[in-house]
Design a protein around this motif. Sequence first.
Motif, PDB file in Angstrom:
ATOM      1  N   ASP A  59      -5.979   9.861  27.907  1.00  0.00           N
ATOM      2  CA  ASP A  59      -5.498  10.638  28.737  1.00  0.00           C
ATOM      3  C   ASP A  59      -4.198  10.108  29.268  1.00  0.00           C
ATOM      4  O   ASP A  59      -4.086   9.098  29.942  1.00  0.00           O
ATOM      5  CB  ASP A  59      -6.676  10.730  30.070  1.00  0.00           C
ATOM      6  CG  ASP A  59      -6.040  11.971  30.794  1.00  0.00           C
ATOM      7  OD1 ASP A  59      -4.983  12.523  30.334  1.00  0.00           O
ATOM      8  OD2 ASP A  59      -6.793  12.361  31.747  1.00  0.00           O
ATOM      9  N   LEU A  60      -3.213  10.881  28.826  1.00  0.00           N
ATOM     10  CA  LEU A  60      -1.741  10.609  29.182  1.00  0.00           C
ATOM     11  C   LEU A  60      -1.347  10.764  30.613  1.00  0.00           C
ATOM     12  O   LEU A  60      -0.123  10.535  31.034  1.00  0.00           O
ATOM     13  CB  LEU A  60      -0.695  11.129  28.008  1.00  0.00           C
ATOM     14  CG  LEU A  60      -0.624  10.554  26.685  1.00  0.00           C
ATOM     15  CD1 LEU A  60       0.654  11.382  26.002  1.00  0.00           C
ATOM     16  CD2 LEU A  60      -0.004   9.268  26.975  1.00  0.00           C
ATOM     17  N   VAL A 105       4.183   7.494  21.180  1.00  0.00           N
ATOM     18  CA  VAL A 105       3.254   8.821  21.215  1.00  0.00           C
ATOM     19  C   VAL A 105       4.076   9.876  20.286  1.00  0.00           C
ATOM     20  O   VAL A 105       4.937   9.806  20.148  1.00  0.00           O
ATOM     21  CB  VAL A 105       3.327   9.563  22.715  1.00  0.00           C
ATOM     22  CG1 VAL A 105       2.733   8.629  23.715  1.00  0.00           C
ATOM     23  CG2 VAL A 105       4.860   9.761  23.124  1.00  0.00           C
ATOM     24  N   PRO A 106       3.151  10.752  19.699  1.00  0.00           N
ATOM     25  CA  PRO A 106       3.699  11.480  18.861  1.00  0.00           C
ATOM     26  C   PRO A 106       4.547  13.003  19.589  1.00  0.00           C
ATOM     27  O   PRO A 106       4.033  13.205  20.658  1.00  0.00           O
ATOM     28  CB  PRO A 106       2.356  12.344  18.073  1.00  0.00           C
ATOM     29  CG  PRO A 106       1.420  12.089  19.047  1.00  0.00           C
ATOM     30  CD  PRO A 106       1.737  10.859  19.746  1.00  0.00           C
ATOM     31  N   CYS A 107       5.256  13.497  18.865  1.00  0.00           N
ATOM     32  CA  CYS A 107       6.238  14.504  19.416  1.00  0.00           C
ATOM     33  C   CYS A 107       5.297  15.503  19.755  1.00  0.00           C
ATOM     34  O   CYS A 107       4.131  15.954  18.909  1.00  0.00           O
ATOM     35  CB  CYS A 107       7.111  15.176  18.612  1.00  0.00           C
ATOM     36  SG  CYS A 107       7.921  16.568  19.049  1.00  0.00           S
TER      37      CYS A 107
END
Length: 230
Positions: A36-37, A97-99
Motif C-alpha cells: 500500500d503506497l 515505483v512504476p509509472c
Amino acid sequence: MVSGESDDDRPIVRTNRTTSQKRQRSPTERTATLLDLDVTDCPICFHPLTIPIFQCDNGHIVCSTCCEKLSQKCATCSLPTLSRNRAMERVIELLRVPCPNAGCSVVVSFSETSAHVNHCPFTQRTCPFSSCDFTCSFKDLCKHSVTEHSIAAPSVDGVSFSLSMFKCGTVMRLLISVAKRIILKERTTEGEGEGEVVVVEWFDMPDGRIFYACCIGPGTDKFSYCIRFR
C-alpha cells in the motif's frame, strides 16, 4: 609486565565480531513488496512524502511543507515536529515505483514520480480547444486535434489542413486570414508523441477580433511563447 604477574593473570578480552561489524549483504539477498503506497503519503496533505521528513516525539510524521505551515507543531498530538525521520527518508530514497499511467512501462524512484508523470506522454490531457472537453494521452493529442478540429485551408499544393510544424526558438509567421484556427506541432528528434502542441484560435466579434492561444505538452504548465501581431 609487572613483576610477579604471569601470562595466566592477564585479563582476557573477547570481541563479538557479529555485533561490532556491520553484516555485509549482497544486493539480491533480500527484497520486499510494499502493498500500500498510502503509507508513503503525508498524513496531512496526502501528497507523496519528499525528503526531508519530520516527526514529533510520538513518531507522527509530516512532510516539510506541512511542517512549516503548522509552525512545526504536530497536527495529531500538538508536540513539536523538530526531528528528522531518517529511517522513512531512507525508505523513500530507495523506493522504486512504476509509472501510474496506463501504457507506460517506465520505473522511477518514488521521489521523481511527480516529475515523470508531468512529462510522461501517456499522461491524460484535456483537448486545448476552447469548445472541446475531450481527454486523451498527450501522445494522441495532436492526432485528435488534427482529426477533430483542423479546418481545410488553401495552400500552394491545393488543399491542406491548418497544421504546421515548428522548431522551438524560431520565428513562426501565421496567416490569420486563411483560417479560423491553426494547430502548431513542435518538431523534435524524439518520438511522434513528443513535442508541444500550440493552438491558436480567433473569433470575429462585433467590437473586433478575439484571439485564444493555448500550449499543451509534457511538463508544460504555462504558455511560454510570445505572439506579436502585424
